[in-house]
Write an enzyme that holds these catalytic residues in place. Structure first.
Site, PDB file in Angstrom:
ATOM      1  N   GLU A 173       0.805  -1.230   0.000  1.00 35.70           N
ATOM      2  CA  GLU A 173       0.000   0.000   0.000  1.00 35.70           C
ATOM      3  C   GLU A 173       0.837   1.278   0.000  1.00 35.70           C
ATOM      4  OE1 GLU A 173      -2.772  -0.541   3.230  1.00 35.70           O
ATOM      5  OE2 GLU A 173      -3.458  -2.459   2.451  1.00 35.70           O
ATOM      6  N   GLU A 278      -6.284 -10.589  -1.420  1.00 29.11           N
ATOM      7  CA  GLU A 278      -7.108 -10.364  -0.219  1.00 29.11           C
ATOM      8  C   GLU A 278      -8.583 -10.280  -0.605  1.00 29.11           C
ATOM      9  OE1 GLU A 278      -5.616  -7.058   2.111  1.00 29.11           O
ATOM     10  OE2 GLU A 278      -3.532  -7.601   1.750  1.00 29.11           O
TER      11      GLU A 278
HETATM   12  O1  G3I Z   1      -4.572  -7.780  18.740  1.00 31.07           O
HETATM   13  C1  G3I Z   1      -5.393  -6.727  19.259  1.00 31.07           C
HETATM   14  C2  G3I Z   1      -6.079  -7.191  20.509  1.00 31.07           C
HETATM   15  O2  G3I Z   1      -5.100  -7.421  21.481  1.00 31.07           O
HETATM   16  C3  G3I Z   1      -7.073  -6.117  20.949  1.00 31.07           C
HETATM   17  O3  G3I Z   1      -7.808  -6.591  22.034  1.00 31.07           O
HETATM   18  C4  G3I Z   1      -8.036  -5.768  19.816  1.00 31.07           C
HETATM   19  C5  G3I Z   1      -8.989  -4.633  20.182  1.00 31.07           C
HETATM   20  O4  G3I Z   1      -9.455  -3.966  19.031  1.00 31.07           O
HETATM   21  O5  G3I Z   1      -7.284  -5.356  18.708  1.00 31.07           O
HETATM   22  C6  G3I Z   1      -6.428  -6.370  18.217  1.00 31.07           C
HETATM   23  O6  G3I Z   1      -5.754  -5.908  17.114  1.00 31.07           O
HETATM   24  C7  G3I Z   1      -6.516  -5.778  15.949  1.00 31.07           C
HETATM   25  C8  G3I Z   1      -5.942  -6.731  14.890  1.00 31.07           C
HETATM   26  O7  G3I Z   1      -6.604  -6.508  13.664  1.00 31.07           O
HETATM   27  C9  G3I Z   1      -6.105  -8.198  15.277  1.00 31.07           C
HETATM   28  O8  G3I Z   1      -7.441  -8.527  15.370  1.00 31.07           O
HETATM   29  C10 G3I Z   1      -6.411  -4.344  15.478  1.00 31.07           C
HETATM   30  O9  G3I Z   1      -7.064  -3.493  16.395  1.00 31.07           O
HETATM   31  C11 G3I Z   1      -7.040  -4.207  14.108  1.00 31.07           C
HETATM   32  O10 G3I Z   1      -6.775  -2.889  13.609  1.00 31.07           O
HETATM   33  C12 G3I Z   1      -6.417  -5.208  13.159  1.00 31.07           C
HETATM   34  O11 G3I Z   1      -7.052  -5.074  11.926  1.00 31.07           O
HETATM   35  C13 G3I Z   1      -6.398  -5.683  10.835  1.00 31.07           C
HETATM   36  C14 G3I Z   1      -6.002  -4.598   9.819  1.00 31.07           C
HETATM   37  O12 G3I Z   1      -5.445  -5.224   8.675  1.00 31.07           O
HETATM   38  C15 G3I Z   1      -4.963  -3.656  10.377  1.00 31.07           C
HETATM   39  O13 G3I Z   1      -3.756  -4.327  10.547  1.00 31.07           O
HETATM   40  C16 G3I Z   1      -7.345  -6.680  10.204  1.00 31.07           C
HETATM   41  O14 G3I Z   1      -7.575  -7.751  11.108  1.00 31.07           O
HETATM   42  C17 G3I Z   1      -6.757  -7.217   8.904  1.00 31.07           C
HETATM   43  O15 G3I Z   1      -7.709  -7.977   8.230  1.00 31.07           O
HETATM   44  C18 G3I Z   1      -6.352  -6.055   8.010  1.00 31.07           C
HETATM   45  O16 G3I Z   1      -5.734  -6.586   6.884  1.00 31.07           O
HETATM   46  C19 G3I Z   1      -5.330  -5.623   5.892  1.00 31.07           C
HETATM   47  C20 G3I Z   1      -4.107  -6.161   5.191  1.00 31.07           C
HETATM   48  O17 G3I Z   1      -3.114  -6.488   6.133  1.00 31.07           O
HETATM   49  C21 G3I Z   1      -3.592  -5.170   4.167  1.00 31.07           C
HETATM   50  N1  G3I Z   1      -4.629  -4.792   3.243  1.00 31.07           N
HETATM   51  C22 G3I Z   1      -5.876  -4.335   3.820  1.00 31.07           C
HETATM   52  C23 G3I Z   1      -6.405  -5.364   4.805  1.00 31.07           C
HETATM   53  C24 G3I Z   1      -7.725  -4.940   5.367  1.00 31.07           C
HETATM   54  O18 G3I Z   1      -7.584  -3.759   6.105  1.00 31.07           O
END
Ligand code: G3I
Length: 388
Positions: A173, A278
């Site tokens: 990205e 994805e």
């Molecule tokens: O691990 C913490 C947990 O400890 C906490 O209790 C919880 C509370 O919200 O958050 C958890 O972390 C979250 C993590 O996912 C694991 O579930 C983050 O807040 C959340 O922001 C994170 O979201 C991920 C996002 O990327 C940001 O990294 C999504 O699961 C994931 O599907 C998404 O994937 C991205 C690709 O990597 C890149 N392209 C876009 C795609 C969708 O956004």
């Protein structure tokens, strides 16, 4: 005739003996039973990965619960349906490299082991991304320190799994919607050369991994143009790049097949592979016609924005199946250019789209439902390859 097991076949044969059915009739009936039996066994072993094995890899993104094999039904499904895996979160720098000189390899090691023991294509996601960075990176002031972070990160992470990861999303990205380079700590401190540096470091750390540039909305013309320029610059400077990952976070309402087809053709004309890395299709209303996957965009919760809280109406289920059919027909048409199609999650309850861009919604973007059962969309995708 519904002959499903060997036991039932034996029983049929006994009955025929009992009633003294003549040999030719017996043989004909037995053959008929056998073919029903065989076709049933084939149906039983049918799966996305076997149906598409001549075309491209079929992948899924794994969460921690999948890597740790916590749910046996999900585990069986993953192994049956998919031959490629991507870690949804656990290899992102914030998690794997939380502090300077401190790495947390526990889950990533297990993820790679999972892929190896199940003979799967293992994707590394992702080495350089402006989002989900460790907090210490935000505090870095000098260009030298950013370069040291990026260099050590790639050397350590890609180096640790060298020979075990099949492909890396090296840079994730890096582009804005208009095709210009996104402002990030990497661009701001290192200039646009950071992309080339990242690819070179990855190639050195793991010479055998296929190296991809990965982004969302790069099927859309302006952003696609930016991605093509970026890739051409890498190629012109002799930097190894093997493929482009079009993420594929799309909607059943706004899917644009022409853009997708044009981008498959244009990217592959650069001599690289195209992967859909994805894939998911939101069925929910989209606030302000938002497209893409910028995780910083959030909107307020409201009942109108969460219309299928209890169940998905048949009409929408069918629309989802039809859209998936359109997409996979296109993928099959260009199967020679496509290396992999990966769904962003295993089943609907696991999808990030239940929380984005509005929290606490009930979305249905994947091929398996909340009970891990195949949806109409699954059957539609499978039927493209198996229906006679
Ligand atoms: O691990 C913490 C947990 O400890 C906490 O209790 C919880 C509370 O919200 O958050 C958890 O972390 C979250 C993590 O996912 C694991 O579930 C983050 O807040 C959340 O922001 C994170 O979201 C991920 C996002 O990327 C940001 O990294 C999504 O699961 C994931 O599907 C998404 O994937 C991205 C690709 O990597 C890149 N392209 C876009 C795609 C969708 O956004």
């Amino acid at each position: 005739m519904f002959i499903k097991t060997n036991h039932q076949l034996a029983y049929l044969s006994k009955i025929m003996n009992y009633y003294k059915i003549t040999k030719p009739i017996y043989s004909t009936l037995l053959l008929c039973a056998l073919s029903t039996h065989l076709s049933f066994s084939q149906n039983k072993t049918q799966s996305l990965k076997s149906a598409y094995q001549e075309d491209f890899l079929i992948g899924t993104a794994l969460g921690t619960e999948h890597i740790l094999e916590r749910n046996e039904k999900a585990n069986v499904l993953i192994k049956r349906e998919f031959n490629a895996i991507t870690p949804e979160n656990i290899m992102k720098s914030q998690l794997i490299h939380p502090a300077p000189n401190r790495y947390n390899f526990d889950l990533a090691d297990k993820y790679v082991e999972y892929g190896q023991k199940n003979d799967m294509y293992v994707v590394g996601h992702t080495l350089v991304w402006h989002s989900q960075l460790p907090t210490f990176v935000g505090k870095i002031k000098s260009a030298d320190s950013v370069r040291i972070f990026m260099t050590e990160h790639i050397n350590t992470v890609a180096g640790r799994y060298a020979g075990k990861i099949n492909s890396w999303d090296v840079v994730n990205e890096a582009l804005n919607e208009d095709g210009t380079l996104r402002k990030s700590v990497f661009l701001n401190k290192l200039g646009e050369g950071y992309i080339k540096e990242a690819f070179e470091l990855a190639a050195k750390a793991d010479p055998n991994a296929a190296l991809y540039y990965n982004d969302y909305n790069i099927e859309q013309p302006a952003k696609r143009k930016g991605a093509i320029e970026l890739i051409k610059k890498l190629q012109a400077s002799g930097t190894k790049i093997d493929g482009v990952g079009i993420q594929g976070h799309w909607s059943i309402k706004t899917l644009n097949l022409k853009d997708i087809e044009d981008s498959i053709i244009e990217f592959s004309q650069l001599g690289i592979k195209v992967a859909f890395t994805e894939l998911d299709l939101t069925v929910l209303p989209n606030p302000w016609d938002l497209r893409g996957a910028d995780v910083n965009q959030r909107f307020a919760e409201s009942p109108e924005m969460n219309p299928y809280k209890d169940a998905l109406p048949d009409s929408v289920q069918t629309a989802l199946a039809n859209r998936y059919t359109d997409i996979f027909k296109l993928f099959l048409k260009h199967r020679d250019k496509i290396s992999r199609v990966t769904f962003w999650g295993v089943n609907d309850s696991h999808s990030w789209l239940n929380g984005f861009p509005i929290r606490n919604r009930t979305n249905y973007p994947l091929l398996f439902d909340r009970a891990l059962e195949p949806k109409k969309a699954y059957q539609a995708v499978l039927n493209l390859k198996t229906a006679k």
